[in-house]
Design an enzyme around this catalytic site. Structure first.
Site, short mmCIF file in Angstrom:
data_model
loop_
_atom_site.label_atom_id
_atom_site.label_comp_id
_atom_site.label_asym_id
_atom_site.label_seq_id
_atom_site.Cartn_x
_atom_site.Cartn_y
_atom_site.Cartn_z
N ASP A 1 -9.62 -12.01 -1.75
CA ASP A 1 -9.74 -12.03 -3.20
C ASP A 1 -9.35 -13.38 -3.81
O ASP A 1 -8.40 -13.48 -4.60
CB ASP A 1 -8.88 -10.92 -3.82
CG ASP A 1 -9.26 -9.55 -3.26
OD1 ASP A 1 -10.35 -9.41 -2.71
OD2 ASP A 1 -8.44 -8.62 -3.38
N TYR B 1 0.85 -1.19 0.00
CA TYR B 1 0.00 0.00 0.00
C TYR B 1 0.89 1.25 0.00
O TYR B 1 1.80 1.37 0.82
CB TYR B 1 -0.91 0.03 1.22
CG TYR B 1 -2.14 -0.85 1.11
CD1 TYR B 1 -2.47 -1.52 -0.08
CD2 TYR B 1 -2.98 -1.03 2.20
CE1 TYR B 1 -3.60 -2.31 -0.16
CE2 TYR B 1 -4.12 -1.82 2.12
CZ TYR B 1 -4.41 -2.46 0.93
OH TYR B 1 -5.54 -3.25 0.86
#
Length: 356
Positions: free
Chosen positions: A162, A64
């Site tokens: 995911d 990130y």
């Protein structure tokens, strides 16, 4: 809203005894490296606001804002590390040109965890997620690597993000049979815009003991009402850098359908005297399979507004409008199995109460 009113109304995370806040603090916005995040001072205000309100569940990932998110959290948590549940993820490529610096395999996992520990300035990670399925690494390699990290004390719990429902179910079954650390959390995209996870992922998580942690519960900002039909001409981006609109376009959230759903959200918000963001978050919280949606605020003011979702209550008509505007077809076999004819063939006229 199931009685939720504050961030310190803690919930158990999946099949564990770990207590987490009903809204998580997402930190993909911590750092300006991608062109749209919060600088250090604003990120600190966001973090402090969340913690002061009783929040304890903080989410980040190895890459990130190119690692800045973890570095800032390492500074911000120096005085209260033990009171927080820090979650990070591995999988994303950490060095261009090095194929083994990313992926789900053991080498990537262990190197990423070591890097995260250094950046977070901590001895352990509370919750480690596999960030995204790579369709290459054997599941037993992933599970054994995660279990080794738990046994070493560098990671306390493991989860997954995911990934296909059938792979997650397979992994949980293998973990149970072999006595390895089970998955306790499932991170998925879930919002009024993205409800296809109601077909298999959320029911699977409830059945197998994974707490659902929705990302993008505001549909990349579309459900806040910030975009209009004029934005539909925006060129679709291929990554997360540039602007928040780039993110919405790249994730496929900026469509005519999503804007129509956002219109209904805005109408309901007006009736309630709330903001669209609060309404969208509150709807996500209503799902009994959901543990803690992730808030990705760029300012402390946005975070404060989002936390108002804990106080939203809908009437039956408002819920029906939101459901109708965002409805999806569950598809086969779900629709077929729900038909009266099928139920009649399976159970006849017997009145059988299904499990909650």
């Amino acid at each position: 809203m199931s009685g939720v009113r504050t961030l310190d109304t803690y919930r158990l995370l999946g099949r564990s005894g770990l207590r987490v806040s009903p809204l998580s603090l997402g930190t993909m916005t911590f750092g300006a490296d991608w062109g749209w995040g919060a600088d250090k001072d604003e990120a600190r205000k966001i973090f402090d606001t969340y913690v002061e309100r009783g929040g304890n569940f903080v989410d980040t990932a190895s890459q990130y804002t190119n690692g800045t998110s973890e570095q800032l959290l390492g500074e911000f948590t120096a005085d209260n590390r033990e009171s927080l549940v820090l979650a990070t993820k591995y999988t994303m490529l950490r060095r261009q040109g090095d194929p083994n610096s990313g992926g789900n395999h053991r080498k990537s996992m262990f190197a990423s965890v070591e890097a995260s520990l250094r950046k977070l300035n901590t001895d352990y990670i509370d919750l480690l997620y596999l960030h995204a399925w790579d369709f290459m690494t054997p599941v037993d390699e992933i599970l054994r690597g995660m279990d080794d990290l738990v046994r070493s004390g560098k990671v306390l719990y493991v989860g997954i993000s995911d990934a296909p429902a059938w792979q997650v179910a397979r992994m949980q079954t293998i973990a149970d049979l072999r006595g390895w650390s089970p998955l306790i959390a499932l991170q998925i995209e879930y919002s009024l815009i993205e409800r296809t996870v109601e077909r298999d992922l959320i029911p699977m998580a409830r059945e197998l003991g994974l707490g659902v942690i929705p990302w993008s519960p505001l549909g990349s900002g579309v459900l806040t009402g910030k975009y209009t039909r004029d934005d539909l001409t925006h060129q679709e981006a291929s990554d997360v850098e540039g602007t928040r609109k780039n993110v919405a376009a790249a994730q496929g959230a900026l469509t005519e359908r999503s804007l129509s759903i956002a219109d209904v959200v805005t109408d309901v918000a007006t009736e309630l005297g709330k903001t669209p963001a609060q309404v969208a978050l509150a709807w996500t919280l209503r799902n009994p399979g959901v543990t803690s949606p992730i808030i990705g605020a760029r300012t402390a003011a946005q975070l404060t507004d989002n936390l108002g979702a804990l106080e939203v209550e809908f009437d039956t008509a408002q819920l029906a409008r939101l459901e109708q505007a965002s409805a999806i077809e569950l598809g086969f076999p779900h629709d077929m199995l729900a038909r009266p004819m099928t139920r009649g063939v399976v159970s006849g006229d017997l009145k059988i109460e299904a499990r909650a």
